[in-house]
Scaffold this motif. Structure first.
Motif, short mmCIF file in Angstrom:
data_model
loop_
_atom_site.label_atom_id
_atom_site.label_comp_id
_atom_site.label_asym_id
_atom_site.label_seq_id
_atom_site.Cartn_x
_atom_site.Cartn_y
_atom_site.Cartn_z
N ASP A 225 43.58 111.25 32.74
CA ASP A 225 42.74 110.25 32.18
C ASP A 225 41.38 110.88 32.02
OD1 ASP A 225 44.31 108.61 33.50
OD2 ASP A 225 43.09 108.65 35.96
N LYS A 226 40.91 112.26 32.66
CA LYS A 226 39.55 112.38 31.40
C LYS A 226 39.83 113.03 29.77
CE LYS A 226 38.91 115.25 35.00
NZ LYS A 226 37.97 116.00 35.58
N GLY A 227 40.96 112.50 29.49
CA GLY A 227 41.77 113.50 28.31
C GLY A 227 41.98 114.64 28.18
N GLU A 228 42.06 115.09 29.28
CA GLU A 228 42.78 116.18 29.45
C GLU A 228 44.60 116.30 29.32
OE1 GLU A 228 40.55 118.48 31.54
OE2 GLU A 228 38.76 117.86 31.81
N ALA A 229 44.75 117.72 28.64
CA ALA A 229 46.29 118.11 29.09
C ALA A 229 46.79 118.10 30.17
CB ALA A 229 46.80 119.00 28.44
N PRO A 230 47.95 117.68 30.56
CA PRO A 230 48.33 118.40 31.97
C PRO A 230 48.08 119.90 32.25
CG PRO A 230 49.53 116.76 31.24
CD PRO A 230 48.97 117.13 30.07
N ALA A 231 47.63 120.45 33.22
CA ALA A 231 47.64 121.76 33.58
C ALA A 231 48.82 122.44 32.88
CB ALA A 231 47.79 122.10 35.17
N CYS A 232 49.73 122.09 33.18
CA CYS A 232 50.62 122.95 32.96
C CYS A 232 51.46 123.38 31.20
CB CYS A 232 53.13 122.64 32.82
SG CYS A 232 52.65 121.09 32.81
N VAL A 233 51.01 122.27 30.46
CA VAL A 233 50.56 122.43 29.30
C VAL A 233 49.86 123.25 28.13
CG1 VAL A 233 50.12 120.79 27.16
CG2 VAL A 233 51.31 119.55 28.55
N GLY A 234 49.15 122.91 29.05
CA GLY A 234 47.15 124.20 29.02
C GLY A 234 47.21 125.34 29.54
N VAL A 235 48.41 126.09 30.28
CA VAL A 235 48.54 127.10 30.18
C VAL A 235 49.40 127.71 29.21
CG1 VAL A 235 48.05 127.85 32.16
CG2 VAL A 235 49.92 127.01 31.92
N CYS A 236 50.54 127.46 28.40
CA CYS A 236 51.56 127.83 28.14
C CYS A 236 51.60 128.83 26.86
CB CYS A 236 52.37 126.55 27.26
SG CYS A 236 54.02 127.66 26.57
N PRO A 237 51.56 129.99 26.95
CA PRO A 237 51.42 130.98 25.77
C PRO A 237 52.11 131.08 24.37
CG PRO A 237 52.51 132.08 27.58
CD PRO A 237 52.16 130.36 28.28
N THR A 238 52.89 130.19 24.91
CA THR A 238 53.58 130.75 23.72
C THR A 238 53.51 128.36 22.78
OG1 THR A 238 55.96 130.09 24.74
CG2 THR A 238 55.16 132.40 23.68
N ASN A 239 52.94 128.08 23.45
CA ASN A 239 52.80 126.78 22.85
C ASN A 239 54.82 125.89 22.45
OD1 ASN A 239 50.09 126.33 22.30
ND2 ASN A 239 50.40 128.34 20.44
N VAL A 240 54.69 125.97 23.97
CA VAL A 240 55.73 125.75 23.69
C VAL A 240 55.85 124.37 24.10
CG1 VAL A 240 58.03 124.74 24.88
CG2 VAL A 240 57.62 126.96 25.36
N MET A 241 55.18 123.62 24.45
CA MET A 241 54.38 122.28 24.83
C MET A 241 53.31 121.24 23.77
SD MET A 241 54.85 122.13 28.77
CE MET A 241 54.54 123.76 29.29
N THR A 242 53.68 120.34 23.78
CA THR A 242 52.45 119.90 22.37
C THR A 242 52.44 118.10 23.21
OG1 THR A 242 53.01 120.65 20.93
CG2 THR A 242 51.64 118.70 20.28
N TYR A 243 50.05 118.52 23.54
CA TYR A 243 49.89 117.22 24.22
C TYR A 243 49.94 115.92 23.00
CZ TYR A 243 47.06 114.50 27.05
OH TYR A 243 46.03 113.20 27.47
N GLY A 244 50.13 115.21 23.14
CA GLY A 244 49.24 113.93 22.35
C GLY A 244 49.52 112.30 22.67
N ASP A 245 49.31 111.49 21.49
CA ASP A 245 49.83 110.14 22.23
C ASP A 245 50.99 110.30 21.84
OD1 ASP A 245 47.55 109.01 22.31
OD2 ASP A 245 47.07 109.04 20.19
N ARG A 246 52.03 109.29 22.80
CA ARG A 246 54.05 109.33 22.30
C ARG A 246 53.75 108.45 20.84
NH1 ARG A 246 58.58 105.86 23.20
NH2 ARG A 246 60.06 107.36 23.93
N ASP A 247 53.21 108.20 20.06
CA ASP A 247 53.52 108.19 19.03
C ASP A 247 53.56 109.23 18.16
OD1 ASP A 247 53.68 104.98 19.90
OD2 ASP A 247 51.55 104.55 19.15
N GLU A 248 52.22 109.58 18.15
CA GLU A 248 52.45 111.07 17.23
C GLU A 248 53.02 112.15 17.39
OE1 GLU A 248 48.76 111.46 17.63
OE2 GLU A 248 47.82 109.39 16.76
N LEU A 249 54.07 112.36 18.71
CA LEU A 249 54.34 113.37 19.72
C LEU A 249 56.18 113.07 18.45
CD1 LEU A 249 53.78 113.81 22.81
CD2 LEU A 249 52.65 115.36 20.78
N LEU A 250 56.66 112.24 18.50
CA LEU A 250 57.70 111.20 18.13
C LEU A 250 57.75 111.77 16.89
CD1 LEU A 250 60.18 109.79 20.09
CD2 LEU A 250 58.98 107.98 19.05
N ALA A 251 56.90 111.39 15.84
CA ALA A 251 56.35 111.16 14.63
C ALA A 251 56.32 112.83 14.10
CB ALA A 251 55.35 111.08 14.27
#
Lengths: 268, 380
Positions: free
Chosen positions: A148-174
């Motif tokens: 709600d504050k525009g931040e990524a979930p806690a798990c996403v932020g700590v990932c050292p290998t960038n497994v996860m990308t946080y963003g708008d679902r539309d853009e993630l899908l593309a």
């Protein structure tokens, strides 16, 4: 018949399973952020990792074969945050609600503990505090206060290998589509694009999803629609059947009176 | 007759004493469960969130208590008066059944002090919401319906009022079960891909409704034979048979619809596939539907023994059906088994025992079985 129709699909997370090294920092971050305990018998990492009331996310280890070579993969599980959540439609006291930003949030004070959500969820995500006197249901909240504050979930932020990308679902899908189409190693399937009507967490992988513990036979129709298909008949049935019963009551009673039978109707 | 006096009686017999012990044990265990939680007292877990209490106490209990609404419809809405003789006991059984269901539900929820929440927080697009409201309202309606009997003995000045309200109560009292008997089945619509195809069907709600309707006459048959033995009050075989004719008609439609549905969903292949699911399905349909239909159409079906046997089989078939949906049909998906804990079983047994005791007490003290002459008096 959704409670609220949202104009936007909201925020989501794209998980690229080929990048995960299984360090488990996402799971630790989740436990710290949400103040969850640890349970030796239910690990949150490794081959026996699974979700539980204390593991809102778990990283499961798979030893597999690909092109006759042994390969290792790590699969991060958590609530997939459905676009049309089965838990929300199953809950009779509104303890689950999808928010405008995407997360499906559980509100403990509204929960009765009936566990119909656990049954309804096509991904078996909600878990129960079986060892408590007054147990609640638990699941990943996608750190909704952070989202709600525009931040990524806690798990996403700590990932050292960038497994996860946080963003708008539309853009993630593309982005996901572009990745799997431009690289031959990927399976041509974005898990979560259509499953259960679409989820806000999306997965791409180089190993078939069914080998990684994903349920691939899940319906693409939102579970909500199955319930709605049934419930839409309730109002007309009340009116029609109630009317018919009243009419039959009056008619059969009157017929008996007209027929001159001496017995008066005595209910019961 | 004892029921007409204003004194309260409760004959103690060895069987009633046993029932009392069972109910007492269950009550103590229920309190224990409410204090220590579900994990410590049941064999439920994350793979098996719903077990015996939902499967038997709630889903089966509501169906078996269906005798109330089908008999109320036949006797009071359609005014087929020959059934009046069994209407009171059928509706009493139904009332007690629903009270037990409410207790069973209460014991099964984790946040039991929060049970009232759906009354104010409307999760109206949950099938369970419909179940919750209908079962609560219907139990209330049944208590009010019983008021008409109760005020023959106590608070007599209220009797006229209750009698006046009966037509409305009866109509609502048939409408509500129609809704929630089907919605109990429709709860499992969300189990698409989880519940075995022998049971998951888009028509599961209709199947639950139909079976709850035809189990009504069956239960009434069994129950009147038990009551007949206990109170020496035998209901005419002809009445039982014509009541069962209505049940058998619905059962035939159920059978045809079931077969059609299996073909339509391409699930016929599982019926004779062998294994646990197909065996249990064949037992359910053979014992609970096909054999009772056959009994009804052979000469034995004209005798009391034949009718009671058929009725008992139908009731057993519905119990097996509900347990198949809740447990057997889910084993394949869950990959794990579930066997109820001793506490779960003892509580269930004790609830049934408590219901039987309440039935005995009410029959001893109110005009349930023998109320024919009362009706003649009013009629004259």
């Amino acid at each position: 018949m959704a409670y609220v129709k949202f104009d936007t699909p909201g925020k989501g997370v794209l998980v690229d399973l080929t990048k995960c090294v299984g360090c488990g920092s996402c799971s630790l971050a989740c436990k710290l952020w949400n103040d969850l305990g640890h349970d030796d018998e239910v690990p949150d990492q490794g081959p026996d990792a699974k979700l539980s009331d204390k593991n809102w996310t778990a990283v499961k280890f798979f030893a597999l074969e690909k092109d006759n070579e042994p390969v290792y993969r790590f699969v991060k599980n958590q609530c997939l945050h459905c676009q049309h959540p089965a838990c929300e439609s199953a809950c009779f006291s509104r303890a689950f609600q999808r928010t405008e930003n995407g997360p499906v949030v559980y509100y403990p004070h509204l929960c009765v503990g009936c566990r119909y959500c656990m049954l309804a969820c096509p991904f078996d995500v909600p878990k129960f505090q079986w060892d408590k006197s007054f147990p609640l249901v638990t699941k990943c909240q996608m750190c909704s206060s952070r989202v709600d504050k525009g931040e990524a979930p806690a798990c996403v932020g700590v990932c050292p290998t960038n497994v996860m990308t946080y963003g708008d679902r539309d853009e993630l899908l593309a982005m996901a589509r572009k990745t799997i189409e431009s690289d031959d190693k990927y399976i041509k399937h974005i898990y979560g694009e259509h499953e259960a009507g679409g989820t806000n967490w999306l997965y791409i992988s180089d190993i078939p999803f069914e080998k990684l513990g994903f349920r691939t036979d899940v319906t693409t129709r939102p579970i909500q629609e199955y319930s709605h298909e049934f419930l839409k008949y309730t109002p007309p049935v009340i009116v029609a059947w109630g009317g018919l019963l009243s009419a039959m009551y009056v008619y059969t009673k009157r017929r008996k009176e007209v027929a001159g039978k001496d017995k008066k109707d005595v209910p019961m | 007759m004892e029921a007409q006096s204003s004194k309260w009686v409760f004959r103690m017999t060895p069987i009633r004493f046993l029932l009392l012990i069972l109910a007492g044990v269950a009550a103590a265990l229920a309190v224990y469960r409410l204090v220590v939680g579900l994990g410590a007292t049941t064999n439920l877990n994350d793979h098996w969130p719903w077990g015996l209490w939902i499967g038997f106490d709630v889903l089966t209990g509501v169906a078996l208590a269906g005798g109330g609404y089908s008999v109320a419809l036949i006797a009071h809405i359609l005014h087929i008066e020959k059934f009046n003789v069994i209407a009171r006991s059928a509706m009493l059984t139904s009332l007690l059944g629903y009270l037990l269901v409410m207790i069973g539900l209460f014991l099964d929820i984790g946040q039991w002090f929060n049970f009232w929440r759906p009354f104010v927080s409307w999760g109206y697009h949950s099938v369970l919401f419909e179940v919750f409201w209908c079962v609560s309202l219907y139990t209330t309606v049944q208590v009010l319906e019983f008021g008409e009997i109760g005020t023959e003995k106590v608070a007599k000045s209220w009797h006229r009022l209750f009698a006046k309200a009966m037509p409305f109560l009866l109509i609502v009292g048939v409408l509500l079960p129609t809704l929630h008997q089907s919605s109990l089945g429709a709860l499992y619509l969300t189990q698409v891909g989880k519940l075995h195809p022998l049971w998951w069907s888009p028509y599961i709600g209709l199947f639950f409704l139909m079976s709850s309707f035809f189990v009504g006459p069956a239960m009434v048959t069994v129950e009147t034979s038990l009551a007949g033995r206990a109170w020496k009050h035998w209901v005419d075989v002809k009445i039982i048979r014509s009541l069962q004719r209505i049940g058998v008609t619905v059962m035939l439609m159920y059978l045809i619809l079931k077969i059609w549905d299996l073909f339509a969903r391409d699930a016929m292949q599982y019926v004779f596939a062998g294994g646990l699911e197909s065996t249990m399905f064949l037992i359910e349909m053979g014992l609970g539907v096909i054999i009772p239909i056959i009994i009804f159409f052979i000469p034995w079906g004209k005798t009391r023994a034949g009718l009671i046997t058929a009725g008992a089989l139908v009731a057993l078939g519905v119990i097996i059906n509900r347990m198949n949906v809740v447990i057997v049909g889910m084993i394949g998906y869950s990959g794990a088994g579930y066997i109820p804990s001793a506490i779960e079983i003892l509580v269930t047994v004790g609830l049934v025992a408590g219901g039987a005791l309440a039935y005995c007490f009410i029959c001893d003290n109110f005009r349930i079985l023998d109320h024919q002459e009362e009706q003649h008096k009013v009629a004259q």
